[in-house]
Design an enzyme around this catalytic site. Structure first.
Site, PDB file in Angstrom:
ATOM      1  N   THR A 136      10.556 -27.180  15.368  1.00 37.80           N
ATOM      2  CA  THR A 136       9.962 -28.514  15.269  1.00 37.80           C
ATOM      3  C   THR A 136       8.891 -28.747  16.338  1.00 37.80           C
ATOM      4  OG1 THR A 136      12.036 -29.332  14.393  1.00 37.80           O
ATOM      5  CG2 THR A 136      10.532 -30.973  15.301  1.00 37.80           C
ATOM      6  N   GLY A 175      16.715 -27.794  21.143  1.00 35.03           N
ATOM      7  CA  GLY A 175      18.032 -27.897  21.780  1.00 35.03           C
ATOM      8  C   GLY A 175      18.233 -26.851  22.856  1.00 35.03           C
ATOM      9  N   CYS A 397      37.313 -52.644  12.858  1.00 37.89           N
ATOM     10  CA  CYS A 397      38.190 -52.853  14.013  1.00 37.89           C
ATOM     11  C   CYS A 397      37.802 -54.112  14.791  1.00 37.89           C
ATOM     12  CB  CYS A 397      38.165 -51.635  14.930  1.00 37.89           C
ATOM     13  SG  CYS A 397      38.987 -50.213  14.187  1.00 37.89           S
ATOM     14  N   GLY A 398      36.862 -54.881  14.300  1.00 29.85           N
ATOM     15  CA  GLY A 398      36.505 -56.135  14.950  1.00 29.85           C
ATOM     16  C   GLY A 398      35.859 -55.915  16.304  1.00 29.85           C
ATOM     17  N   GLY A 399      35.944 -56.908  17.159  1.00 26.45           N
ATOM     18  CA  GLY A 399      35.265 -56.870  18.452  1.00 26.45           C
ATOM     19  C   GLY A 399      35.629 -55.660  19.297  1.00 26.45           C
ATOM     20  N   HIS A 400      36.900 -55.278  19.303  1.00 30.43           N
ATOM     21  CA  HIS A 400      37.306 -54.174  20.179  1.00 30.43           C
ATOM     22  C   HIS A 400      36.666 -52.842  19.769  1.00 30.43           C
ATOM     23  CE1 HIS A 400      39.736 -57.034  22.105  1.00 30.43           C
ATOM     24  NE2 HIS A 400      40.869 -56.882  21.450  1.00 30.43           N
ATOM     25  N   GLY A 401      36.211 -52.742  18.532  1.00 32.06           N
ATOM     26  CA  GLY A 401      35.513 -51.523  18.109  1.00 32.06           C
ATOM     27  C   GLY A 401      34.201 -51.312  18.858  1.00 32.06           C
ATOM     28  N   TYR A 402      33.688 -52.391  19.459  1.00 31.72           N
ATOM     29  CA  TYR A 402      32.421 -52.316  20.201  1.00 31.72           C
ATOM     30  C   TYR A 402      32.635 -51.815  21.635  1.00 31.72           C
ATOM     31  CZ  TYR A 402      27.826 -54.054  21.906  1.00 31.72           C
ATOM     32  OH  TYR A 402      26.566 -54.179  22.444  1.00 31.72           O
ATOM     33  N   GLU A 422      17.199 -31.482  10.892  1.00 38.26           N
ATOM     34  CA  GLU A 422      17.232 -30.478   9.818  1.00 38.26           C
ATOM     35  C   GLU A 422      16.637 -31.075   8.541  1.00 38.26           C
ATOM     36  OE1 GLU A 422      17.819 -27.395  10.294  1.00 38.26           O
ATOM     37  OE2 GLU A 422      18.484 -27.695  12.349  1.00 38.26           O
TER      38      GLU A 422
END
Lengths: 666, 666
Positions: A136, A175, A397-402, A422
């Protein structure tokens, strides 16, 4: 200790027949060995560190030290390349050694001559050299023909001169090249006597082996941070060549050669150049399903723990959130789709590996185009589902997922670049409709089993629809196949009309690619289920696999990946209502009868999930409080060097008032 | 200097009539003043720092120092609260001062008695105290009735005792509370003589003003990192109270009071408790459109620069990617939808502000329920579109969109928590169908203009569909309204049937909420366009606004936010084909005739976009190379302290071979 209402989370993999079916026996054995090595080794610990809080260079340093240790493990225990790559994926961040086998060595195997292989491959295998793959450029990604880096043959010196003529020719995103690699396979346009011969690969030393300093003429910068703190363990590089000389013997010479006198010996077959991307995309097809299963597992554990509101006011306790349709209708289809990605993806990868190892020996490229098409389709399809799916898990999961320690952010950041690397999905995905169109025009659809539906397009009215008058009809394979094919036929005929009308189909064809993916994965999953149901004795987990298949099939019809797919399937409102009910029933049945069995069979360990929402011996709230609160580097008095500044800021108003009143400053 | 093919990027806001229309005159004036102050002040510089590479505590420290400077600016120049909040949003990270006006002071204004206001508000306004708002707990978010923190009245001491009885009662996610705040408005269940009186607000000191140390009995931890490196400038806190005593006078007493003898004087109206969330959601409704417009602007600039492949092989140069349908069909609908969010959101916010300031004086809560419903719907609708939209912008920029310095990662990380905070969208979104159902059952739909379509449901066959036989028919407002209403009617009738059948509608009702949002925003946008077209002389930009309206209307019908919306609209295949063509034509017309005009009118400066893909005086490739490459803290020899380790790792194989051969270690 876990409370009784919390699902069991294993500390190490547990082997059952269902587990071996889902993971595959070989992958399961590799996984077991890797986890045993990693969980007992403090270098690979995930728990005693809050990775997203670190400065990026410290996070990379940890990954570099893990890379070193992984090399030691591989050499000591003679781990296979596959086991090594699986191990990289068990870390939380990727490692700079990932390209070594994934793309550096695999390209040497496919494109180096026997003589070159004899010299370079042992060095790469024992990590005497660190490799990367430089294709690339700043200005060109998917369009490899646009690559600008040149390799000009200098007959006098018997060398190629590699050069970056423009800013846009800078190799970019390479990479493991920003700090780590010593050698790179550089894609450059071969020029002999002013004549161009297209892209070729050049084995190029970029750093001194004894000092790690850059080689003369090689200018490299590390690329800086990625979005979402993604891939912290990879030092991507920007690389320019200023008339860098490499011996003629370092052009990879399996397919094309340049002789000493400058004669160009062209490859027998141009298709070999597909190989590199096909290989990586085949790996992606196999991996991405696992990238989705982990967040599904975390969301499963957390939503089985969290309680909120009551479904009915008369309930004593609040309802566990996994019992709400809003969670089930997001979680269960993702579980089924991820399972399809894993099971069918494994088979695509296996078929390509079998073919590929034979093909390197025989030089027969006849099937490569098919594999190219299959892996492009699988790459686009699997990465789209996975990317959206990980976010869906976080959100359910709501707020705790953040919270970063919930892990979804890391999973997303590390997986989601797959939509654009790719090959950008919108760009490479066009190859699927292009192939469909080609086979349609050439009437060669029978050469590819997955295109058999095109014959329906030729005889639009010859086939009567199957009986479809009851909810249970939607569970019959012939009805599902009919619906998937009808949808495809309608999209293909729209695509043909658009193409003939001269419309730009680069947007609309993406939906067709996804519908084609539904068909390919449905075919693969259905065949696999049929095999399973023929086994005698019938495995105990067959019903669970059928439940997954039912949800997969009905969800891709009822909640398709693009809104335009929904209208492409001409159903009566009664048929549509039956589909809606059938999907709901399939989700509810899986949730109540098989969900725990399936999640136990996948059996992700706490090390693999790496989430405060899924610890073996701690409830999610405990983990959020202890790791997310007490563990924060900003907690308590750890920021007390700023306390004086804050106290002073609260007194600022008086000084400013006095200033305004014309009084002297304090 | 920019090349001729690169769109102009301003360094400061430029005022035109179209700009003032889009921004609103007041907001534009605030923006201009803020940018003038920020771009000349090194404390707010965004360019000389690679923020995502920093350790989190260093990034927060920078934000804390910006907060201090912003306080100085506000006090010195007498900036309004709104201007202050706008300024916080011009930073790259949020700041710990954000809650001061957004939620701390606004709650004091709504819920404190006149006496309390007189004491606390001046202190808050001049930042003599730093405020936060503590409602959410580890165990309870949207379900505020489940809050467990208690405030027990102690008659002897004339005090409340605030306590966290369980782990799950820990206040969690409390903004600016991990390090910064000195006072918090704590939501706790009031208990007098063993009797519960529900949630009330308590003005509670949590840190010493002179030392910044915690007050006795207050246990606070900073929460640790967020997903995607989101909100680096906010020190969210986890907070527990251990029998913390506050004087009786510190319960907010505008609506309910506790007398000295323990008598509870209940509020005249329970609705006041809505206020806090309604306010924040009204702010969100106005803000999120801007959160989407910035990535749209970055993607516009980059895709107008990047070239890739050729549309026709005969072309001399590669095609600029914005000319592909795959970019236009993603970018243009987002631009139109973001415009709808901004223009209609402004009006929702304005209407609420007008109502709210009157309401505090009069105590009339009669319209609060309507505003509650409107802002809940707007919050869900606008945050869903914005979150998906930002990622779509990143993805359409291909691989370079994944570079952190492209900025999409930061924009996404800072915006996407909105899906789950101030109420999880799937949970709070249910209030829209609940209200629809209530008005349907009570036959009160005429009380809310946006529910007028319910009357169609009562007389399903009384209204004949409008003429719909040509592509141009889809541009007629009555056809668009008919289609949006038909879709809603079909979804509502499905919802009624599901509810009556006892199905859990928590998943399916989300699509209805989004369809309702389409209707609300379409109504608002259409009214606004009608006003504009009536103006004499007609503003020159009217056609551009109409083009945006056309794309908005047709895109939400043709590419709806949920696949189930597509099938809810019963169209013949001819009508559907016309819709498809009409949407394509609208997108192409906007792209070719109005896109540059619109983007110029928005006129985001390079400071606002903060992206290596959109610099005023640098091409994207230059910026990616210089800032992303040369600027990396890992470039060159900056990691040379690890070079020896890497050299040694490459020699490891020999030692291991020798060990295996039984020879002594080196």
């Amino acid at each position: 200790m876990p409370r009784p209402d919390q699902r069991h989370i294993p500390k190490e993999p547990i082997e059952t027949p269902f587990t071996l079916f889902l993971w595959g026996a070989e992958k399961f054995a590799r996984r077991k060995a890797i986890l045993a090595a990693f969980t007992s080794n403090p270098i690979f610990s995930k728990k005693d560190i809050v990775l997203p809080s670190l400065a990026r260079k410290d996070a990379w340093t940890r990954s570099a030290l893990q890379a070193r240790e992984l090399i030691r493990l591989k050499l000591t225990h003679n781990w296979s390349h596959t086991q090594f790559l699986d191990a990289v994926r068990e870390t939380d961040n990727f490692l700079p050694v990932q390209p070594q086998f994934r793309i550096f060595l695999s390209n040497l195997e496919r494109q180096a001559s026997d003589e070159q292989k004899a010299e370079w491959i042992p060095k790469a295998e024992r990590f005497e050299i660190f490799g990367s793959y430089a294709q690339t450029e700043l200005g060109h990604g998917s369009n490899v023909r646009g690559i600008e880096t040149t390799a000009t043959f200098d007959r006098e010196a018997d060398e190629f001169v590699i050069d970056s003529p423009t800013l846009s020719s800078t190799k970019y995103w390479i990479g493991a090249t920003g700090v780590w690699a010593t050698h790179s396979l550089v894609v450059a346009r071969l020029i002999i006597d002013g004549k161009e011969y297209g892209n070729h690969l050049f084995f190029t030393q970029i750093r001194d082996l004894d000092t790690q300093r850059l080689m003369p003429g090689v200018e490299i910068y590390e690329l800086g941070p990625k979005a979402f703190q993604g891939m912290l363990g990879t030092d991507n590089g920007a690389m320019q060549f200023h008339h860098v000389r490499v011996p003629r013997s370092q052009m990879l010479a399996r397919n094309a050669q340049v002789l000493q006198d400058g004669t160009y010996v062209k490859p027998k077959n141009e298709l070999h150049s597909y190989g590199s991307m096909v290989t990586v995309r085949a790996i992606m097809a196999e991996c991405t399903g696992w990238d989705l299963l982990k967040p599904v597992a975390v969301a499963y554990h957390y939503t089985s723990y969290r309680k909120q509101f009551k479904k009915a006011p008369s309930q004593a306790a609040e309802t566990t959130v996994i019992d709400y349709a809003s969670v089930q209708h997001r979680l269960i289809p993702l579980l089924a789709q991820a399972t399809a990605l894993v099971l069918v993806g494994q088979r695509i990868k296996q078929a390509y590996d079998d073919y590929s190892s034979a093909n390197i020996r025989t030089g027969d490229f006849s099937q490569l185009e098919d594999f190219h098409l299959q892996t492009v389709g699988a790459k686009v399809y699997s990465t789209e589902i996975t990317a959206h799916g990980i976010e869906t898990c976080r959100i359910m999961c709501g707020g705790h997922g953040y919270h970063a320690l919930a892990g979804f952010g890391r999973m997303y950041g590390n997986a989601v670049n797959a939509l654009t690397y790719e090959g950008d999905n919108y760009v490479i995905g066009k190859q699927v409709p292009r192939a469909i169109l080609k086979h349609w025009r050439n009437k060669t659809e029978s050469s590819l089993p997955t295109l058999s539906y095109l014959s329906k397009l030729r005889n639009r009215n010859s086939l009567s629809p199957p009986k479809l008058t009851a909810q249970s009809d939607w569970l019959r394979p012939e009805v599902q196949r009919w619906a998937l094919e009808e949808r495809l036929v309608s999209l293909v005929s729209q695509h043909i009309a658009d193409t003939e009308a001269g419309h730009d189909t680069s947007y609309s064809s993406h939906a067709l690619t996804m519908a084609h993916g539904d068909m390919v994965y449905w075919n693969g999953f259905e065949a696999l289920l049929r095999d399973l149901e023929k086994r005698r004795p019938k495995p105990a987990f067959t019903e669970a696999v059928r439940a997954l298949f039912d949800v997969f099939s009905l969800s891709v019809l009822q909640k398709p990946h693009h809104a335009t797919l929904a209208t492409a399937l001409p159903l009566s409102s009664v048929q549509r209502g039956l589909l809606r009910q059938a999907e709901r029933s399939a989700i509810e049945a899986l949730a109540s009868e098989h969900l725990e069995e399936i999640m136990t069979a996948y059996g992700f360990t706490e090390y693999e999930m790496d989430s405060a929402l899924a610890r073996a011996e701690k409830e999610p709230y405990e983990a959020l409080f202890e790791e997310g609160g007490k563990g924060s580097e900003m907690s308590g008095n750890r920021m007390e060097h700023l306390f004086g500044m804050m106290v002073d800021t609260r007194r600022m108003w008086r000084r400013i008032e006095e200033e305004k009143a014309g009084r002297p400053k304090l």
